[in-house]
Design an enzyme around this catalytic site. Structure first.
Site, mmCIF file in Angstrom:
data_model
loop_
_atom_site.group_PDB
_atom_site.id
_atom_site.type_symbol
_atom_site.label_atom_id
_atom_site.label_comp_id
_atom_site.label_asym_id
_atom_site.label_seq_id
_atom_site.Cartn_x
_atom_site.Cartn_y
_atom_site.Cartn_z
ATOM 1 N N ASP A 170 -6.979 4.193 -4.654
ATOM 2 C CA ASP A 170 -7.686 4.253 -3.325
ATOM 3 C C ASP A 170 -8.226 5.838 -3.253
ATOM 4 O OD1 ASP A 170 -7.844 2.268 -0.800
ATOM 5 O OD2 ASP A 170 -7.163 4.238 -0.066
ATOM 6 N N LYS A 201 1.003 -1.089 -0.063
ATOM 7 C CA LYS A 201 -0.124 0.069 0.168
ATOM 8 C C LYS A 201 0.933 1.300 0.057
ATOM 9 C CE LYS A 201 -4.331 1.169 -0.037
ATOM 10 N NZ LYS A 201 -5.723 0.365 -0.476
HETATM 11 P P1 NDP Z 1 -12.907 7.742 -3.062
HETATM 12 O O1 NDP Z 1 -11.820 8.618 -2.866
HETATM 13 O O2 NDP Z 1 -13.402 7.479 -4.273
HETATM 14 O O3 NDP Z 1 -14.213 7.901 -2.042
HETATM 15 C C1 NDP Z 1 -13.834 8.054 -0.649
HETATM 16 C C2 NDP Z 1 -15.197 8.601 -0.060
HETATM 17 O O4 NDP Z 1 -15.078 8.568 1.332
HETATM 18 C C3 NDP Z 1 -15.618 9.948 -0.323
HETATM 19 O O5 NDP Z 1 -16.923 10.201 -0.394
HETATM 20 C C4 NDP Z 1 -15.023 10.705 0.667
HETATM 21 O O6 NDP Z 1 -15.373 11.972 1.075
HETATM 22 C C5 NDP Z 1 -15.290 9.781 2.005
HETATM 23 N N1 NDP Z 1 -14.182 9.810 2.894
HETATM 24 C C6 NDP Z 1 -12.869 9.865 2.679
HETATM 25 N N2 NDP Z 1 -12.122 10.078 3.813
HETATM 26 C C7 NDP Z 1 -13.205 10.249 4.843
HETATM 27 C C8 NDP Z 1 -13.278 10.719 6.316
HETATM 28 N N3 NDP Z 1 -12.142 10.729 6.758
HETATM 29 N N4 NDP Z 1 -14.377 10.910 6.601
HETATM 30 C C9 NDP Z 1 -15.568 10.647 6.031
HETATM 31 N N5 NDP Z 1 -15.698 10.384 4.780
HETATM 32 C C10 NDP Z 1 -14.333 10.383 4.279
HETATM 33 O O7 NDP Z 1 -12.429 6.437 -2.572
HETATM 34 P P2 NDP Z 1 -12.992 4.846 -2.597
HETATM 35 O O8 NDP Z 1 -14.315 5.024 -2.893
HETATM 36 O O9 NDP Z 1 -11.804 4.316 -3.595
HETATM 37 O O10 NDP Z 1 -12.396 4.335 -1.165
HETATM 38 C C11 NDP Z 1 -13.406 3.885 -0.117
HETATM 39 C C12 NDP Z 1 -12.828 2.926 0.888
HETATM 40 O O11 NDP Z 1 -13.103 1.800 0.017
HETATM 41 C C13 NDP Z 1 -11.550 3.174 1.305
HETATM 42 O O12 NDP Z 1 -11.497 2.596 2.700
HETATM 43 C C14 NDP Z 1 -10.753 2.353 0.490
HETATM 44 O O13 NDP Z 1 -9.380 1.858 1.072
HETATM 45 C C15 NDP Z 1 -11.545 1.204 0.387
HETATM 46 N N6 NDP Z 1 -11.360 0.379 -1.065
HETATM 47 C C16 NDP Z 1 -11.228 0.924 -1.988
HETATM 48 C C17 NDP Z 1 -11.093 0.135 -3.355
HETATM 49 C C18 NDP Z 1 -11.216 0.579 -4.379
HETATM 50 O O14 NDP Z 1 -10.968 -0.073 -5.540
HETATM 51 N N7 NDP Z 1 -11.195 1.876 -4.822
HETATM 52 C C19 NDP Z 1 -10.751 -1.302 -2.972
HETATM 53 C C20 NDP Z 1 -11.219 -1.795 -1.794
HETATM 54 C C21 NDP Z 1 -11.218 -0.945 -0.732
HETATM 55 P P3 NDP Z 1 -14.634 13.228 0.460
HETATM 56 O O15 NDP Z 1 -15.194 13.432 -0.821
HETATM 57 O O16 NDP Z 1 -15.117 14.385 1.332
HETATM 58 O O17 NDP Z 1 -13.382 13.234 0.318
#
Ligand code: NDP
Length: 450
Positions: A163, A123
């Site tokens: 991510d 990571k």
């Molecule tokens: P994105 O950046 O596309 O979306 C993240 C979302 O979560 C946004 O809506 C963001 O809001 C919100 N967010 C981020 N940080 C916080 C916080 N501290 N408090 C509240 N909301 C928050 O990321 P992903 O959808 O790719 O990833 C989301 C989760 O899924 C993570 O935990 C990631 O590790 C996990 N994941 C992702 C994978 C992938 O293929 N993308 C694979 C496996 C796991 P804002 O717009 O305000 O930042």
């Protein structure tokens, strides 16, 4: 002895609460395996798996649009390569620390093992905040980040992906920079664009896979997603495609969020509204509040980060899918979910439920799936992208989706079988940790003391 190892982790990793939390969950659930396999104790498999094989930290210097010098910190944690090249995403977010990346890389080891595709765990990322940056600044940062990271990765050694804060746009800029520096076109990233080595369904895979996994869980009770009211947090990549798949399977999603707040739309985030949400988040880079400005069926709630619970998890529903970030469901939230009749919690994000929260869910008979199992569809499809790159092939949407469904069913069944074997029937957390650990531990044993 179990406590000795946990003490060691705490001593060696002071000020790393997320890493210690992830380590504790795994140590507790795999302990019966360690007791049964004395050779794992002699070979210190657990002590070794808890230590990154390599951890790179570097300075990222770039010029912003005003011509001012900006300095960020970049990292890559190469955690374990026993079963394949390091594989895991890059996160760009101000909350990125060595602790967060080590917890994510550690989880990734077991997740990747569960997919059945030969990939090790890694990571990386940076404390860079893409929010509010211009297109030019994003590109400049990605190029500066790559000028260092390119020395430490390759398609056979370490293959990053996206991510939080790293989507198709950022991968494009980083892939381009790598190609320029190395003078070669290889599949060093996954999540690439479809016209330049990407796989169909990769963008959708984590969210779709999460719902396929939940459907498998519900099937064990003769039930299905159809007709279920669901809570989803986040509005990024994972959340968007989880919502899309729930809709396609006949369920209804009534919430979505970002780091400022969340919306409740009792009428459901239907297909048209989801298209608006995707455009808002992916193209306009807007905030979730704008959803409630557009749709009067929705109400917006600002998030209070100092509160002892999150009202998003205090709404009547059947299923909950946290898809934003780590530790977004604490003990109070878990109690609220139980009180509101939620029967299934599927982790889309990594470690979104605290250990105390997980205990509440399991003790109250809520079906719970850990992210390392239920969000593994993303990395599994990254594995399929790597395979297509090596073969020089492009599989159709239907082919990739069929493989994704088969992989999610296989992970589901593997978790249940391992949980059963170790006397914890129906406990997906224990099953995922044990099945993932056994695969990696056996490979480490075979490869000697290195
Ligand atoms: P994105 O950046 O596309 O979306 C993240 C979302 O979560 C946004 O809506 C963001 O809001 C919100 N967010 C981020 N940080 C916080 C916080 N501290 N408090 C509240 N909301 C928050 O990321 P992903 O959808 O790719 O990833 C989301 C989760 O899924 C993570 O935990 C990631 O590790 C996990 N994941 C992702 C994978 C992938 O293929 N993308 C694979 C496996 C796991 P804002 O717009 O305000 O930042």
């Amino acid at each position: 002895m179990q406590n000795d190892i946990l003490d060691l982790v705490q001593q060696r990793n002071p000020n790393e609460p997320e890493f210690i939390q992830a380590a504790k969950e795994v140590i507790d659930s795999i302990w019966p395996v360690i007791e049964k396999h004395k050779e794992f104790q002699t070979l210190k498999i657990l002590e070794r798996i808890l230590e990154p094989e390599r951890m790179i930290s570097f300075r990222v210097t770039w010029l912003d649009d005003k011509g001012e010098v900006q300095v960020n910190r970049g990292y890559r944690v190469q955690m374990n390569s026993a079963i394949g090249p390091y594989k895991g995403g890059l996160r760009f977010h101000p909350s990125v620390t060595p602790s967060v990346l080590k917890f994510l890389a550690f989880e990734q080891i077991f997740k990747n093992a569960l997919t059945g595709i030969p990939m090790g765990g890694g990571k990386g990322g940076s404390n860079f905040d893409p929010k509010g940056k211009s297109e030019n600044e994003i590109m400049k940062f990605c190029q500066a980040f790559m000028s260092e990271l390119s020395r430490h990765i390759s398609h056979r050694l370490d293959v990053p992906a996206g991510d939080i804060g790293v989507g198709g746009r950022e991968i494009g800029y980083m892939f381009g920079a790598y190609k320029k520096i190395k003078n070669e076109f290889t599949g060093v990233f996954t999540g690439k664009g479809i016209g330049w080595g990407g796989s169909l369904i990769r963008t959708e895979a984590t969210g779709y896979g999460l719902i396929y996994f939940a459907e498998n869980m519900l099937h064990t009770k003769g039930d299905s997603i159809k007709g279920k009211t669901c809570l989803v947090s986040g509005s990024g990549n994972v959340a968007q495609y989880a919502i899309e798949k729930i809709n396609k399977m006949g369920g209804k999603v009534i919430t979505a969020s970002d780091s400022n707040g969340f919306i409740i739309d009792e009428a459901g985030i239907t297909k048209d509204k989801l298209e608006f949400l995707k455009d808002l988040k992916n193209n306009k880079r807007g905030r979730i509040k704008e959803y409630s400005d557009k749709y009067k069926s929705a109400v917006y709630h600002e998030l209070d980060t100092n509160a002892d619970h999150n009202p998003l998890w205090n709404i009547k529903a059947d299923c909950a899918f946290p898809c934003a970030t780590q530790n977004e469901i604490n003990e109070n939230d878990a109690n609220n979910l139980v009180k509101n009749g939620v029967k299934l919690v599927g982790e889309g994000a990594n470690m979104p439920v605290t250990i105390e929260g997980i205990n509440v869910l399991i003790d109250n008979g809520v079906m719970y799936s850990p992210g390392k199992a239920s969000n593994a569809g993303g990395v599994a499809t990254s594995g399929l992208e790597m395979t297509q790159n090596f073969m020089g092939a492009n599989w159709t949407r239907e082919e990739v989706d069929a493989k994704l469904q088969a992989i999610m069913k296989n992970i589901h069944d593997t978790c249940l079988a391992a949980a059963n074997e170790y006397g914890k029937p129906g406990n997906y957390m224990v099953g995922a940790n044990i099945a993932g650990f056994l695969k990696v531990a056996n490979a480490m044993k075979a490869q000697g003391v290195i």
